[in-house]
Design a protein around this motif. Structure first.
Motif, PDB file in Angstrom:
ATOM      1  N   TYR A   1       0.851  -1.184   0.000  1.00  0.00           N
ATOM      2  CA  TYR A   1       0.000   0.000   0.000  1.00  0.00           C
ATOM      3  C   TYR A   1       0.888   1.235   0.000  1.00  0.00           C
TER       4      TYR A   1
ATOM      5  N   HIS B   1      -2.706  10.978   9.372  1.00  0.00           N
ATOM      6  CA  HIS B   1      -3.011   9.901   8.418  1.00  0.00           C
ATOM      7  C   HIS B   1      -1.724   9.194   7.982  1.00  0.00           C
TER       8      HIS B   1
ATOM      9  N   SER C   1      -0.450   6.891  10.608  1.00  0.00           N
ATOM     10  CA  SER C   1      -1.202   5.634  10.650  1.00  0.00           C
ATOM     11  C   SER C   1      -0.749   4.678   9.549  1.00  0.00           C
ATOM     12  N   ILE C   2      -0.513   5.237   8.382  1.00  0.00           N
ATOM     13  CA  ILE C   2      -0.084   4.395   7.255  1.00  0.00           C
ATOM     14  C   ILE C   2       1.240   3.706   7.589  1.00  0.00           C
TER      15      ILE C   2
ATOM     16  N   HIS D   1       0.841   0.919  10.068  1.00  0.00           N
ATOM     17  CA  HIS D   1       0.218  -0.295   9.534  1.00  0.00           C
ATOM     18  C   HIS D   1       0.999  -0.872   8.346  1.00  0.00           C
ATOM     19  N   SER D   2       2.285  -0.545   8.287  1.00  0.00           N
ATOM     20  CA  SER D   2       3.196  -1.121   7.287  1.00  0.00           C
ATOM     21  C   SER D   2       2.903  -0.702   5.860  1.00  0.00           C
ATOM     22  N   GLY D   3       2.356   0.484   5.692  1.00  0.00           N
ATOM     23  CA  GLY D   3       2.236   1.049   4.350  1.00  0.00           C
ATOM     24  C   GLY D   3       3.423   1.967   4.084  1.00  0.00           C
TER      25      GLY D   3
ATOM     26  N   LEU E   1      -5.797   0.244   4.155  1.00  0.00           N
ATOM     27  CA  LEU E   1      -4.652  -0.563   4.573  1.00  0.00           C
ATOM     28  C   LEU E   1      -5.007  -1.347   5.830  1.00  0.00           C
TER      29      LEU E   1
ATOM     30  N   TYR F   1      -3.102  -4.004   1.109  1.00  0.00           N
ATOM     31  CA  TYR F   1      -3.968  -3.039   0.453  1.00  0.00           C
ATOM     32  C   TYR F   1      -5.345  -3.679   0.271  1.00  0.00           C
TER      33      TYR F   1
END
Lengths: 196, 196
Positions: A93, A119, A122-123, A126-128, B88, B93
């Motif tokens: 992602y 934001h 958070s990404i 969560h491993s984005g 995510l 994704y």
């Protein structure tokens, strides 16, 4: 001007509406246009699926004329709660915001809202993959700057620190994206280097 | 009606504007509202980052009144080229579309555009998780239906096949999502089962 294929060079015509640019360089295009072109290229070659999110609009009044499309008669721009772009690349992602500045010495943090930075945090949590693309107009340079490098500056600002990231820091901690053709802002090449 | 905390039960008031529903069940809320509530819950508990994309609007005319916000005076709804939701979860994704139907025996494929299905195919090809959430109003049931199960029906339709997916197939090949509280449409529990 005619090209070897006999077609008129419509591209230059459309660029020249914004800025005369006789040397065929990229400087007349906005960063957003360059990124949209890049994302179209990625999608057309089945390299990645990345889209710009629509501008958030609060729709207040809509007319429904007979035999034609609904017309929005009153609406307002809303502040985005996320970044402008997200998508999928090599199973990951990805999420980013793109900003241009006319400043020469630094990039102002006022380009972001608190929501957007939250934001991006958070990404990352969560491993984005979260990052920003920054264009310095005066140098015609576009940088890939990981969101994780932005966060300390954001925190420091909240605690009374400086309100911008120095150009030199962006040069050192970011990666410059060469402007090229056909993929104008090849940010995925940077992701290949940094995250795979 | 007053709750133990002394506050009026505003929720029921707002539901009742849409539909009288004295038994406190979920039937007065739209699927979109339920999903938005669910996504807010996921975000607030740091479980996942999923957002609905704004409605795409072609903005034609904007007024800039002095000392107040810009007003969109003319705009048109554009067809979405992607699905409505993405985000995510556990490093993956995810991407989905949500649809409601009043049909009893099948779910009409006319709920989708070619672009949206193409988009979901790309997501699957790039190792993302694509699915649809389908609510059958008459049964008050909401199903998780993987996009990969949708594709054969879409193809078959293009080749002159049926224009809907039978309810029975959705029951058999999809997974029903129980309506509960506080997370109303807990679609991530299905993703846990199917993809991890």
């Amino acid at each position: 001007m005619n090209y070897p294929n006999g077609k008129k060079n419509n591209k230059i015509t459309s660029i020249s509406k914004r800025k005369k640019d006789p040397d065929f360089s990229n400087r007349g295009m906005t960063l957003e246009e360059d990124i949209n072109d890049t994302n179209k290229y990625y999608l057309s070659r089945d390299i990645a699926v990345v889209h710009k999110k629509p501008t958030p609009v609060q729709i207040v009044k809509v007319d429904y004329p007979k035999r034609s499309a609904a017309v929005i008669k009153e609406g307002y721009f809303k502040q985005a709660s996320t970044t402008d772009y997200n998508g999928l690349y090599r199973g990951k992602y990805i999420d980013f915001e793109a900003k241009e500045t006319k400043n020469k010495t630094s990039f102002p943090l006022s380009n972001f809202h608190e929501h957007q930075v939250e934001h991006m945090k958070s990404i990352v949590a969560h491993s984005g993959i979260a990052f920003i693309l920054i264009r310095f107009h005066c140098y015609d340079q576009t940088f890939f700057f990981p969101a994780t490098k932005l966060f300390p500056y954001w925190e420091s600002q909240s605690n009374g620190g400086r309100k911008s990231i120095p150009y030199q820091v962006i040069q050192e901690q970011g990666l410059e994206i060469p402007i090229q053709y056909p993929v104008k802002i090849d940010y995925l090449s940077i992701i290949d280097q940094l995250y795979f």
